[in-house]
Design an enzyme around this catalytic site. Structure first.
Site, mmCIF file in Angstrom:
data_model
loop_
_atom_site.group_PDB
_atom_site.id
_atom_site.type_symbol
_atom_site.label_atom_id
_atom_site.label_comp_id
_atom_site.label_asym_id
_atom_site.label_seq_id
_atom_site.Cartn_x
_atom_site.Cartn_y
_atom_site.Cartn_z
ATOM 1 N N ARG A 1 0.827 -1.212 0.000
ATOM 2 C CA ARG A 1 0.000 0.000 0.000
ATOM 3 C C ARG A 1 0.861 1.262 0.000
ATOM 4 O O ARG A 1 0.392 2.354 -0.316
ATOM 5 C CB ARG A 1 -0.991 -0.009 1.182
ATOM 6 C CG ARG A 1 -1.974 1.156 1.145
ATOM 7 C CD ARG A 1 -3.298 0.932 1.883
ATOM 8 N NE ARG A 1 -3.169 0.116 3.062
ATOM 9 C CZ ARG A 1 -2.611 0.513 4.208
ATOM 10 N NH1 ARG A 1 -2.133 1.734 4.309
ATOM 11 N NH2 ARG A 1 -2.530 -0.306 5.224
ATOM 12 N N ASP B 1 -9.817 17.530 -15.789
ATOM 13 C CA ASP B 1 -10.056 16.152 -16.188
ATOM 14 C C ASP B 1 -9.799 16.091 -17.691
ATOM 15 O O ASP B 1 -10.560 16.621 -18.491
ATOM 16 C CB ASP B 1 -11.496 15.749 -15.847
ATOM 17 C CG ASP B 1 -11.774 14.283 -16.161
ATOM 18 O OD1 ASP B 1 -11.092 13.713 -17.025
ATOM 19 O OD2 ASP B 1 -12.712 13.713 -15.557
ATOM 20 N N TYR C 1 -18.169 14.837 -16.071
ATOM 21 C CA TYR C 1 -18.538 13.429 -16.049
ATOM 22 C C TYR C 1 -19.651 13.228 -15.008
ATOM 23 O O TYR C 1 -19.587 13.817 -13.924
ATOM 24 C CB TYR C 1 -17.289 12.619 -15.695
ATOM 25 C CG TYR C 1 -17.529 11.135 -15.583
ATOM 26 C CD1 TYR C 1 -17.804 10.383 -16.716
ATOM 27 C CD2 TYR C 1 -17.483 10.488 -14.359
ATOM 28 C CE1 TYR C 1 -18.019 9.019 -16.620
ATOM 29 C CE2 TYR C 1 -17.690 9.123 -14.255
ATOM 30 C CZ TYR C 1 -17.964 8.395 -15.388
ATOM 31 O OH TYR C 1 -18.176 7.057 -15.287
#
Ligand SMILES: *Cc1c(COP(=O)(O)O)cnc(C)c1O
Length: 398
Positions: A61, A179, A114
């Site tokens: 992780r 984005d 989006y």
């Protein structure tokens, strides 16, 4: 500085010769045997500070070398110092909101976005109040507690283009997130225009083959450290197999984007002249007469086309049901052509009023052009138009 097509093939592979391998190794370890506790503790401290540990990853992780190579490659293509990969585009967006929250919880956002991004912001789950601003009214929306400005260009699904440089200028000292999923680094590099975060749903063009869900944020090293810290604490990891496939896909990204874009240009011209089509939204139709900022911002119009059918929802539904070569499916940027209905699918989570305001009507279809021959795609669309016309006629008779 080498050309982007060269970088796409070679970036993130700097250690392969030393390792004596041709393909990047796929490291699936969840944990790492530690030779020396002092050294491991130092590596752990590095990771907790958001840096890439120089020795052992300690635990997956904290860091994974296969994911790290993809991040290096994507940062090279975006011309940023670093990039940080996540388990999906939405995990990447969430990490940016969490990182921005420490600066201020108010968000300024330019619609359309989006559908799920819009939904996430409207829900208030990871941020405070959101001010929706027109692209030329961002400056007025900025407050002392604004942590982030969010915009998308080309925007999903209407293919609106937003002037990145102008939004950055209006945002002042507030970081701007772009984005850039629809454009990819092949067509635009928002960081060069002043964006602080360049976000991608890597699920789309970067992966390109419809088999990886992933997200990535290209940014400077200081912001990358914050994002790595968020990732470490919240666990929105990209699996190394996904990173391997994404890195592999980057090599063909320039070729895929350029070829799909060429076909999209041809299809958009034919769509515009088809009697069943009310309107076509594709930046390539007016490229020569586009404003200077647009042509400076993007190297081409991309491979997404939105078109509105005269027959509304019934016609759109019939067309989507009749295509055989294209895949009737959400998502985009795959080697195969995908067609979907934004109002019924990707943007369904918005209210009808918000959809209306963004120009997402019931007759709108979004086409993500793939690598098939454009004439074959056109034939498929003609069959779809014929089916749409039949439903129109049978309804008229009924
Ligand atoms: C798909 C998409 C997202 C969300 O990405 P996931 O990988 O599906 O989580 C965000 N922005 C845009 C523009 C997208 O197309």
């Amino acid at each position: 500085m080498k050309a982007i097509s060269t970088q796409a093939v070679h970036a993130g592979r700097g250690d392969l010769r030393r390792l004596g391998v041709h393909a990047p190794p796929l490291d699936l370890s969840t944990t790492y045997p530690l030779e020396d506790l002092d050294r491991a503790t130092a590596d752990l401290d590095e990771a907790v500070a958001g840096r890439i540990p120089g020795g052992s990853p300690v635990y997956a992780r904290l860091h994974n070398p296969t994911v790290g190579r993809f991040e290096t490659a994507l940062a090279t293509l975006e011309m940023t110092e670093a990039s940080v990969a996540f388990g999906s585009g939405m995990a990447a967006m969430s990490a940016c909101l969490l990182a921005a929250g420490s600066r201020g919880s108010h968000i300024v956002a330019v619609r359309p976005l989006y559908g799920t991004t819009d939904h996430l912001l409207s829900s208030g789950l990871l941020c405070g109040e959101v001010s929706w601003a027109e692209a030329d009214r961002v400056a007025e929306a900025i407050r002392l507690d604004t942590g982030l400005v969010i915009m998308e260009t080309p925007a999903n699904p209407t293919l609106n283009l937003v002037d990145i440089r102008s939004v950055v200028r209006q945002a002042g000292s507030v970081p701007v997130l772009v984005d850039s999923t629809f454009a990819t680094p092949i067509l635009q590099q928002p960081a060069e225009l002043g964006a602080s975060y360049v976000m991608h749903s890597a699920t789309k063009f970067l992966g390109g083959h419809g088999d990886v869900i992933a997200g990535v944020v290209a940014t400077d090293e200081a912001r990358a450290r914050e994002l790595r810290q968020v990732r470490l604490m919240t666990g929105g990891l990209l699996h190394p197999l996904g990173a391997y496939l994404l890195h592999r896909g980057l090599a063909t990204l320039p070729v895929r984007v350029e070829r799909a874009q060429e076909s999209a240009i041809r299809l958009a011209v034919r769509l515009k002249d088809h009697p069943a089509v009310e309107s076509v939204r594709f930046p390539g139709l007016s490229w020569a007469s586009a404003p200077a900022w647009q042509r400076a911002q993007m190297r081409g119009p991309g491979a997404l086309i939105a078109f509105e059918l005269k027959g509304g929802y019934q016609a759109a539904s019939a067309l989507m049901g009749a295509v055989r070569l294209m895949t009737p499916a959400v998502s985009l940027g795959s080697v195969d052509t995908l067609i979907q209905h934004p109002a019924g699918l990707t943007h369904r989570v918005m209210t009808a009023a918000d959809r209306d305001q963004c120009g997402i009507g019931d007759g709108l279809l979004r086409l993500s052009v793939g690598l098939e021959d454009p004439d074959d795609l056109w034939q498929d669309l003609l069959n779809g138009f014929a089916a749409a016309e039949m439903t129109g006629k049978s309804r008229a008779l009924a």
